[in-house]
Design an enzyme around this catalytic site. Structure first.
Site, mmCIF file in Angstrom:
data_model
loop_
_atom_site.group_PDB
_atom_site.id
_atom_site.type_symbol
_atom_site.label_atom_id
_atom_site.label_comp_id
_atom_site.label_asym_id
_atom_site.label_seq_id
_atom_site.Cartn_x
_atom_site.Cartn_y
_atom_site.Cartn_z
ATOM 1 C CG HIS A 41 26.007 -12.293 43.821
ATOM 2 N ND1 HIS A 41 25.465 -12.335 42.581
ATOM 3 C CD2 HIS A 41 26.520 -11.308 44.080
ATOM 4 C CE1 HIS A 41 26.044 -11.257 42.246
ATOM 5 N NE2 HIS A 41 26.509 -10.567 43.092
ATOM 6 C CD GLU A 44 28.509 -8.425 46.242
ATOM 7 O OE1 GLU A 44 28.193 -7.569 45.513
ATOM 8 O OE2 GLU A 44 28.664 -9.558 46.047
ATOM 9 C CG HIS A 45 23.558 -7.141 45.145
ATOM 10 N ND1 HIS A 45 23.315 -6.528 43.812
ATOM 11 C CD2 HIS A 45 24.619 -8.261 44.900
ATOM 12 C CE1 HIS A 45 24.383 -6.996 43.013
ATOM 13 N NE2 HIS A 45 24.929 -7.984 43.330
#
EC number: 3.4.24.-
Length: 590
Positions: A41, A44-45
């Site tokens: 995650h 992704e950011h």
């Protein structure tokens, strides 16, 4: 479909509203198990970055894959610009990006913590399967990642180097020579096989019942991940509600959700048999999000989905029968996962590092071999669109229904639109079920934005509003008052959540300016999302959940375009205290 030499697949989808949509299989939360939860995650950011004045874009991380999309704002950028922008997230002049400085990583980690807070305040964001596979109920990253900040760049580099061509799926709305060349010279040059093969530890989940907040009684039954079983599940998904699939650790589960407990019990006891009749022609027409999920989740589906139409419409009966045999064999042997609705505050599992209130037990249901009843599933109807006004007494219930069923909510000035395929009777059955009503009321945080909004725009005191919480949305949308901001620019309150909201006014304040503020706050790691609604010309109501309310308030107060404001800052506590919220009501008689 176009397949590059390295195995990357490119599909042309002229009906999508995403100009480019790229997915990576084997790149999701699963890869974090045994390491630092949240790396996927976090990546992704870090990767996604764009000019919000020219593009609309987003990314998501799932259990087994990650996906990114980008589309231009018409008149401000072109489709080719969107393709170039998305490619720039992964490639620079030296090739695939794999160098991520620590200085930027820490702000993204703070944003992840805000996203965790947001999702668990507004939704029940829990992943039972990953939890049982030695992951966690929430795998999106936490602030504790800062403790290993120096290790993370190397982990991110190694993760990027696992991307290979056969794991990449690309949807494009238009394909011309320029776009094809851009894709071929970037994604088309990824390695066809990984440079290193990480050691993976297979997890045996077995039969488990996990008690956690849920609108339904859900059973995930393990079946063989064969092509025929996958196609059979897609057929059932197309014509029935509350049927889906889940994958974890290369295992396939077909999921059935039941509204009533007696149907769930009959299914697992063997006294009831699911009616899985395929009563109409299968079209395999899905939205781009679901289709991307299919291609990334199932490596055996290497062709265009429509290449399987003949198979599913000629061999339907034998395929479904084979799937049923797998289902009932697993039910007999207890090879399934049950999500049992539970909203108790007293149950806790000490092995859950996220401290969610849950408990895991072994199922003790005895299987009877002679089915005596048929369990009918809800049939999908033609596509309908439901419009719910903000003043509707059941507004919050419909919002919770849409969220529970993963339906997109389209917001408008006076209400929301929800696209669905339910009959009126089925919607009524769900909304009136005991479990759904408990689920709908189990997350009160979403109501705070309406409570404070009602205080500002209506003639009601905060005491009146708190006494009529269920109808607060109606109070929000029936006002015809003029709002005058006085000398008091801040209210400090205590609620069950941490958030900042209020009214902000200025002659140059626009929705674009507020969107820009949202992205700046996100980059600082101070919020995850910002909701706003225009009350009067150049006057907006803003609301955002945050674990850094003082930092957010300081930032908003320093914006010179806000010539007037009134901010409400909520500190999280075990009780509510709105006593500081006072206002004057002036009535003009004519």
């Amino acid at each position: 479909m176009i397949v590059f030499d390295n195995g990357t697949r490119v599909f042309i989808n002229s009906s999508t509203n995403k100009d480019i949509y790229v997915g990576f299989s084997g790149f999701g939360f699963e890869k974090d198990i045994g390491g630092i939860l949240g790396i996927a995650h976090l990546l992704e950011h870090i990767l996604i970055s764009f000019d919000a004045s020219r593009f609309v874009a987003n990314a998501s991380t799932a259990r087994s894959y990650m996906s990114f999309w980008c589309t231009p704002i018409r008149g401000r950028a072109t489709s080719v610009d969107a393709v170039r922008t998305l490619i720039s997230w992964f490639f620079d002049k030296d090739g695939l990006k794999d160098d991520f400085p620590v200085s930027k990583i820490k702000y993204h980690i703070k944003e992840l913590e805000n996203e965790y807070y947001f999702r668990n305040e507004v939704f029940h964001c829990m992943d039972a399967l990953t939890f049982l596979a030695n992951g966690d109920l929430y795998n999106g990253g936490r602030l504790s990642m800062l403790d290993r900040l120096e290790d993370i760049p190397l982990i991110l580099r190694d993760r990027m180097r696992t991307i290979i061509g056969p794991n990449v799926v690309i949807f494009v709305r238009e394909l011309n020579d320029v776009v094809l060349s851009l894709l071929a010279n970037t994604f088309g040059r990824l390695p066809a096989c990984p440079l290193t093969i990480p050691c993976t530890v297979r997890t045996i989940i077995g039969g488990k019942t996990i008690m956690m907040p849920s609108p339904f009684y859900t059973v995930m039954v393990r079946v063989e991940p064969s092509l025929h079983n996958i196609l059979s599940i897609l057929c059932l998904y197309e014509i029935y509600h509350l049927v889906d699939y889940e994958t974890v650790d290369n295992k396939l589960y077909v999921t059935f959700s039941f509204i009533h407990e007696h149907d769930y019990e009959r299914f697992l006891q063997g006294s009831g048999r699911l009616n899985l009749t395929i009563y109409k022609k299968i079209r395999l027409c899905y939205g781009d999000d679901f289709l991307m999920n299919v291609y990334l989740s199932f490596p055996c589906i290497r062709h265009d989905i429509f290449d399987y139409l003949t198979i599913v419409n000629t061999d339907t009966s034998s395929m479904i029968s084979s799937l049923e045999r797998d289902i009932y064999q697993s039910v007999r042997t207890g090879d399934y996962i049950v999500v049992y609705p539970n909203f108790s505050n007293t149950m806790s599992n000490t092995a859950d590092r996220q401290l969610h209130k849950t408990v895991v037990i072994n199922p003790n249901i005895v299987y009877a071999s002679q089915p005596t009843t048929s369990i009918d599933l809800m049939k999908k109807q033609t596509h309908n669109e439901m419009y719910i006004k903000y003043s509707d007494a059941g507004f919050i219930d419909y919002v919770q229904l849409a969220l529970g069923l993963r339906r997109k909510i389209h917001k408008h000035v006076h209400g929301i639109h929800i696209r669905h395929q339910f009959s009126a009777d089925d919607i009524k059955t769900i909304l009136e079920s005991d479990t759904f009503m408990k689920y709908s009321k189990s997350k009160p945080a979403a109501m705070y934005q309406y409570l404070i909004l009602s205080f500002f725009v209506s003639g009601n005191t905060i005491e009146d509003i708190l006494q009529h919480r269920e109808s607060v949305v109606k109070l929000c949308r029936t006002y015809k008052n003029k709002i005058v901001l006085g000398k008091q620019t801040r209210y400090d309150i205590q609620t069950l959540s941490s958030f900042v909201c209020g009214i902000f006014k200025g002659p140059s304040v626009t929705s674009e300016y507020l969107t820009d503020i949202m992205w700046k706050l996100k980059r600082k790691g101070l919020i995850y999302s910002l909701e706003f609604v225009e009350l009067q010309k150049n006057m907006f109501y803003l609301f955002m959940f945050t674990i850094y309310p003082e930092d957010v308030t300081t930032y908003l107060s320093s914006r010179k375009l806000f010539t007037s404001r009134c901010v409400v800052v909520s500190k999280k506590g075990n009780t509510e205290d709105f006593s500081s919220m006072k206002k004057d009501i002036i009535i003009k008689l004519r």
